[in-house]
Design an enzyme around this catalytic site. Structure first.
Site, PDB file in Angstrom:
ATOM      1  N   CYS A  92      32.996  27.932  23.090  1.00 19.22           N
ATOM      2  CA  CYS A  92      33.664  27.615  21.827  1.00 19.22           C
ATOM      3  C   CYS A  92      33.950  26.125  21.675  1.00 19.22           C
ATOM      4  CB  CYS A  92      34.976  28.383  21.713  1.00 19.22           C
ATOM      5  SG  CYS A  92      34.792  30.171  21.725  1.00 19.22           S
ATOM      6  N   HIS A 367      34.816  31.745  12.862  1.00 23.87           N
ATOM      7  CA  HIS A 367      34.643  30.865  14.025  1.00 23.87           C
ATOM      8  C   HIS A 367      33.180  30.877  14.473  1.00 23.87           C
ATOM      9  CE1 HIS A 367      34.952  29.118  17.928  1.00 23.87           C
ATOM     10  NE2 HIS A 367      35.365  30.180  18.601  1.00 23.87           N
ATOM     11  N   CYS A 397      40.435  26.684  22.748  1.00 26.41           N
ATOM     12  CA  CYS A 397      40.110  27.323  24.012  1.00 26.41           C
ATOM     13  C   CYS A 397      38.616  27.573  24.074  1.00 26.41           C
ATOM     14  CB  CYS A 397      40.877  28.634  24.180  1.00 26.41           C
ATOM     15  SG  CYS A 397      40.536  29.871  22.911  1.00 26.41           S
TER      16      CYS A 397
END
Length: 413
Positions: A92, A367, A397
């Site tokens: 991510c 996302h 994160c």
């Protein structure tokens, strides 16, 4: 040391990341990446032959997303072949890291002109276009014994249990994210960076955010079933190992109650984003006026079993590196991978909620893994310009228990 100036930033709208359902799901990831690279060149008058490098982020580098997607997207966008590219994976955190690396090479004097960004088409996951084994599907028993890594949703539930954060608090946070995103969209706050996506024949595919659910309420979220209880108890091997068991092997007294669901977790979407960074000398020769500059960046690792807790130490590290404190930061963007990530971040750092994710976040907007960090940097730059703020901090994160963080400063034009 040189400064690394941000000349421009742009991104696509986020499309629903399910094959056959999202407006972008029929595209090739190279085409989606090419959309933002082409837009940057057109918006700035960029001579692509001068590009020293393109640093691109893509988390799931398999199938159609494999093969140095950044390079292929640049060629698809019509860039000069001399504009080389590299594609990286920090899960991510990839999109923040690409900008940090681009800025670092400019600050070091190694490069003058670097593009950074990322692409993730999560619709390729469900279509089988990005298939094959993943390192997260870990069969290494030694690693599993040393640092058991569970499903991220189960880890989110575990963090909520450890911190004593209730489902009600998480649903309230998620509702606020939807409300803020709705206001931002209605007021056109994303417009400076948003570029429409078209098919090869010029047909418009998407020019607006496809994922938000502005009618969301705390009550409607309360009616959703928790998503990760069944996953937590799913047997992973013939010995009956489960994701919940992996966490309890390190935290045996922790009672994990499922509290996360589709409404307070990040959305599955397709998207791409890019930023153009340059040295002051090169920018001045082009007549470019910078929108911002990269002040500092940092990356840190934390407990890979809990997986989601590194943004707080990453923030402290990057603030120390910049010689700033939380009170100096005008706007924070903490990726809403799960509501507990943002809620814990706010509580641990004692932040003013009116400075955090002021235009909503991934719960409302989605996302797109490898692109999100670059999207958030552009978003915070737009908002600093809209409000007259000075400093923005972006962090998130990443799988494996990591987090990158970056601080940018708005520059008056």
């Amino acid at each position: 040391m040189n400064e690394a100036w941000i000349i421009d930033a742009c991104r696509t709208p986020r499309g629903i990341g399910k094959a056959g359902k999202g407006a972008l799901s029929g595209m090739h990831p190279q085409q989606l990446g090419a959309t933002v690279l082409r837009a940057l060149a057109e918006r700035t008058g960029l001579d692509t032959a001068d590009v020293d490098d393109i640093v691109w982020g893509t988390s799931n580098q398999r199938g159609v997303q494999g093969g140095d997607l950044g390079r292929m997207a640049a060629l698809d966008a019509g860039y000069d072949p001399r504009a080389s590219a590299v594609t990286i994976d920090r899960f991510c955190g990839s999109g923040i890291t690409t900008v940090a690396l681009a800025a670092a090479t400019i600050k070091a004097g190694a490069d003058d002109l670097v593009l950074a960004g990322g692409t993730e088409m999560m619709s390729t996951y469900s279509s089988g276009g990005a298939s094959g084994p993943s390192t997260l599907d870990n069969g290494n028993l030694r690693l599993r014994a040393r640092w058991p890594q569970p499903n991220q949703g189960v880890a989110a539930d575990a963090v909520a249990a450890m911190e004593g954060i209730s489902r009600r608090a998480l649903d309230e946070y998620a509702t606020t994210s939807q409300q803020r995103a709705a206001v931002a969209i209605a007021e056109g706050r994303f417009a400076p960076s948003l570029v429409p996506v078209a098919a090869e024949d010029g047909t418009l595919l998407l020019d607006h955010e496809e994922f938000p659910r502005p009618s969301t309420t705390v009550e409607s979220l309360a009616a959703l079933p928790a998503a990760f209880g069944v996953i937590g108890d799913y047997p992973l091997d013939s010995q009956g190992t489960t994701f919940r068991g992996l966490i309890n092997s390190r935290f045996p007294d922790l009672e994990i109650n499922p509290v996360h669901h589709a409404g307070n977790s990040s959305g599955v979407v397709d998207g791409a984003a890019a930023l153009l960074l340059a040295s002051p000398e090169y920018a001045r020769r082009q007549g470019w006026r910078p929108r911002g500059r990269v002040i500092a960046s940092a990356t840190i690792g934390d407990d890979p079993t809990l997986m989601l807790n590194a943004p707080v130490p990453a923030t402290r590290k990057v603030l120390a590196r910049a010689g700033l404190t939380v009170t100096d930061i005008d706007l924070f963007e903490i990726n809403e991978a799960f509501a507990v990530v943002a809620e814990k971040y706010i509580r641990d750092l004692g932040l003013d909620r009116d400075k955090v994710n002021v235009n909503g976040g991934a719960i409302a907007l989605g996302h797109p893994i490898g692109a999100t960090g670059a999207m958030l940097i552009g978003t915070v730059l737009d908002e600093l310009e809209r409000t007259g703020g000075r400093y923005g901090l972006v962090t998130m994160c990443a799988a494996g228990g990591m987090a990158p963080a970056i601080i940018i400063e708005r520059l008056d034009q």
